[in-house]
Design a protein around this motif. Structure first.
Motif, PDB file in Angstrom:
ATOM      1  N   LEU A 109       0.829  -1.210   0.000  1.00 48.50           N
ATOM      2  CA  LEU A 109       0.000   0.000   0.000  1.00 48.50           C
ATOM      3  C   LEU A 109       0.859   1.254   0.000  1.00 48.50           C
ATOM      4  N   VAL A 171      -2.384  -1.362  -6.108  1.00 50.19           N
ATOM      5  CA  VAL A 171      -2.673  -0.080  -5.446  1.00 50.19           C
ATOM      6  C   VAL A 171      -2.292   1.081  -6.360  1.00 50.19           C
ATOM      7  N   VAL A 174      -4.972   1.749  -8.889  1.00 49.76           N
ATOM      8  CA  VAL A 174      -6.133   2.428  -8.306  1.00 49.76           C
ATOM      9  C   VAL A 174      -5.836   3.897  -8.073  1.00 49.76           C
ATOM     10  N   VAL A 175      -4.644   4.196  -7.551  1.00 51.84           N
ATOM     11  CA  VAL A 175      -4.272   5.588  -7.267  1.00 51.84           C
ATOM     12  C   VAL A 175      -4.188   6.398  -8.554  1.00 51.84           C
ATOM     13  N   THR A 206      -8.601   2.652  -2.129  1.00 52.82           N
ATOM     14  CA  THR A 206      -7.774   1.462  -2.339  1.00 52.82           C
ATOM     15  C   THR A 206      -8.172   0.298  -1.442  1.00 52.82           C
TER      16      THR A 206
END
Length: 293
Positions: A109, A171, A174-175, A206
């Motif tokens: 993450l 992650v 998604v970001v 996330t």
């Protein structure tokens, strides 16, 4: 229309709540079965000293015995209780699986958020992740364990490191999509500091994908731990583990089949339960599945 100077809240994201459980049961009832099996396995593993007996004591006069009232699943080639070793072996598999998944999720993450939001570090970080992903998980874990020796702590690290790049890439993807959304740009234009934007707007987006990926990583970590223990580079032989139980009993399959079937079935059921639970989470958080409801 909200002025730019006013605080802007993030668009609500999909989160697992108690009100979602009936819907999850209707759409994916096997997910509750998987979750129930996991809870049951955790309870049995934690309460093992109360009912399972001694998993390490050896009695050569009782070696390779059939199941009986004294030893429910018989004994292995060293006269150890197979039932006790199977129950205590669940502790190792669940500990390594859950801890490795949590470690890979936290590190992945952080890396994914940094790589997805900072273009300066994106190429550098992702090339490192690509390099780690190009190495087979078992080989990387064996190399790390060979440097320090077997042990539960180093085993968790050795399993978590190969799983981290996959979490980081997920992650990051998604970001990359969230950082361009209007509410994030409005928050930055309204004077919100970057740490607050990351905490209030980026990280919540996330969590759903991270939970689903975490279930996949947990199942993979359990299998990796069993494979490493089977090869003799996992936990020490005196510690009961499903992998080293199968390895030490593979020559006695015809004489005492329960010495292999018991840990093998438990391993399969545990991995199946984790995968079923992960499939349920994916179904719950899938926007296309929500449109079909």
């Amino acid at each position: 229309m909200t002025p730019l100077s006013a605080p802007v809240e993030a668009v609500p994201t999909s989160r697992l709540q108690l009100s979602d459980l009936p819907r999850l049961a209707r759409r994916h009832p096997l997910a509750l079965v998987g979750g129930g099996l996991l809870v049951l396995l955790i309870i049995l593993a934690l309460a093992a000293p109360l009912y399972a007996g001694d998993p390490v004591s050896m009695d050569p006069f009782k070696r390779l015995q059939r199941p009986s009232g004294e030893m429910w699943l018989g004994s292995d080639n060293l006269g150890r209780d197979v039932f006790a070793r199977t129950i205590f072996g669940a502790r190792i598999s669940l500990l390594v699986g859950l801890t490795s998944a949590a470690s890979a999720a936290v590190v992945g993450l952080l890396i994914g958020v940094i790589a997805g939001y900072s273009r300066n570090f994106d190429n550098i970080v992702m090339r490192i992740m690509d390099g780690l992903m190009s190495i087979p998980t078992i080989l990387l874990a064996i190399a790390l364990i060979s440097l320090t020796g077997p042990g539960i702590g180093i085993l968790i690290v050795a399993v978590a490191i190969p799983e981290t790049p996959g979490v980081a890439r997920l992650v990051r993807s998604v970001v990359l999509g969230v950082r361009e959304r209007p509410y994030v740009e409005a928050a930055l234009c309204g004077g919100a500091r970057l740490p607050r934007v990351l905490w209030r707007h980026i990280l919540p987006s996330t969590i759903p994908a991270l939970m689903v990926q975490g279930a996949t990583v947990c199942a993979s970590a359990i299998l990796t731990e069993a494979g490493l223990s089977f090869l003799g580079v996992g936990v020490p032989p005196e510690i009961p583990s499903w992998g080293n139980m199968v390895a030490s009993s593979r020559l006695y399959l015809a004489i005492a089949p329960m010495t292999i079937f018991a840990p093998g079935i438990c391993l399969a059921v545990t991995v199946l339960a984790v995968n079923l639970f992960g499939d349920g989470l994916r179904d719950l958080f899938d926007p296309r599945a929500k449109q079909r409801r």
